[in-house]
Design an enzyme around this catalytic site. Structure first.
Site, PDB file in Angstrom:
ATOM      1  N   GLU A 245      39.645  32.386  45.050  1.00  9.26           N
ATOM      2  CA  GLU A 245      39.077  32.947  46.282  1.00  9.26           C
ATOM      3  C   GLU A 245      40.173  33.299  47.281  1.00  9.26           C
ATOM      4  O   GLU A 245      40.140  34.368  47.913  1.00  9.26           O
ATOM      5  CB  GLU A 245      38.100  31.953  46.900  1.00  9.26           C
ATOM      6  CG  GLU A 245      36.830  31.763  46.087  1.00  9.26           C
ATOM      7  CD  GLU A 245      35.953  30.672  46.659  1.00  9.26           C
ATOM      8  OE1 GLU A 245      34.824  30.995  47.067  1.00  9.26           O
ATOM      9  OE2 GLU A 245      36.390  29.496  46.714  1.00  9.26           O
TER      10      GLU A 245
ATOM     11  N   GLU B  84      34.173  26.770  39.373  1.00  8.82           N
ATOM     12  CA  GLU B  84      33.304  25.830  40.089  1.00  8.82           C
ATOM     13  C   GLU B  84      32.103  25.353  39.284  1.00  8.82           C
ATOM     14  O   GLU B  84      31.656  24.218  39.456  1.00  8.82           O
ATOM     15  CB  GLU B  84      32.829  26.467  41.408  1.00  8.82           C
ATOM     16  CG  GLU B  84      33.883  26.560  42.485  1.00  8.82           C
ATOM     17  CD  GLU B  84      34.736  27.811  42.404  1.00  8.82           C
ATOM     18  OE1 GLU B  84      35.486  28.086  43.342  1.00  8.82           O
ATOM     19  OE2 GLU B  84      34.646  28.527  41.368  1.00  8.82           O
TER      20      GLU B  84
END
Length: 258
Positions: free
Chosen positions: A112, A132
């Site tokens: 990210e 994740e």
């Protein structure tokens, strides 16, 4: 500038911000705040014309701070994600171009963070992934949104749904990173790109970033309108006049950011 989590070094007109949170540069919210503070120093010091964001050791950022995750509840998770998002918005909207130099692994929050930068140059030893789901989570700092600006929808969803890790070379083939180099050369290659940025008109580079980023968040028609506004405003600057005069005189322009 030195902080407990980052260092800021000057290399000519380039700021090199290095994340230093051993052993894997986990993205604790305090680390995010330190990155944001370093970026603000770059924003305020107009002698900087570009910025590199990299990590110390074998990881760029190997993800969020898992130990910290065990100490927070739903509300704490939301506060954490918002702090990281605020830092990434600081990088996205920073006055100067930001190059992410993936010295090593960029996983989860590291991926990210990479996506919030303007250009990504990766080590051939790096691995990249939105990991994740392997923790029973999804990205919380924009990953489910930003990945779709970099990849076709199916490829982005495959990465999100599987948590697969890909090599720097594969990421380059997909268009997720802009270049791949051997580990010992990756920072020098990024500095070479910065040197070319730094030689251009500084106000023009800043304007180009604003216009390009506007397009990422608005329609094409709106982007065209904003581009005309930004383009025409440069005609009031000394930088523009110097660039044109130097071209006509066949000399190197001497920009002063005016």
């Amino acid at each position: 500038m030195t902080d407990s989590y980052v260092t800021l070094d000057r290399r000519g007109d380039t700021a090199v911000v290095t994340i230093d949170n051993p052993p894997v540069n986990a993205l604790h919210p305090d680390v995010a705040d330190a990155i944001a503070a370093a970026a603000q120093k770059v924003e305020d010091d107009t002698s900087f014309r570009s910025m590199i964001l990299t990590g110390r050791g074998r990881c760029f950022v190997a993800g969020g701070d898992i130990r910290y995750f065990t100490s927070i509840d739903r509300a704490g998770a939301a506060r954490m994600a918002l702090r990281v998002q605020a830092m990434q918005e600081r990088l996205f909207s920073l006055r100067v171009p930001v190059i992410a130099v993936l010295n090593g692994h960029a996983l989860g929050g590291g991926c990210e963070l990479m996506l919030s930068c303007d250009i990504v140059i990766a080590s051939s030893a790096a691995t990249i992934g939105m990991t994740e789901v392997s923790l029973g989570l999804i990205p919380g700092a924009g990953g489910t949104q930003m990945l779709f600006t970099a990849l076709p929808a199916g490829t982005a969803k495959r990465m999100l749904f599987t948590g697969d890790r890909i090599s720097g070379t594969e990421a380059h083939e997909l268009g997720l990173v802009d270049a791949v180099h051997e580990p010992e050369a990756v920072l020098d290659e990024a500095l070479a790109v910065c040197d070319r940025i730094n030689q251009a008109g500084p106000l023009a580079v800043e304007a180009a970033k604003r216009s390009a980023n506007h397009r990422l968040r608005h329609s094409l028609d709106e982007g065209h309108r904003r581009e005309v506004e930004i383009f025409s405003a440069l005609f009031d600057t000394d930088d523009h006049r110097e660039g044109i005069t130097a071209f006509i005189d066949r000399r190197t322009p001497q920009y002063r950011r005016q």
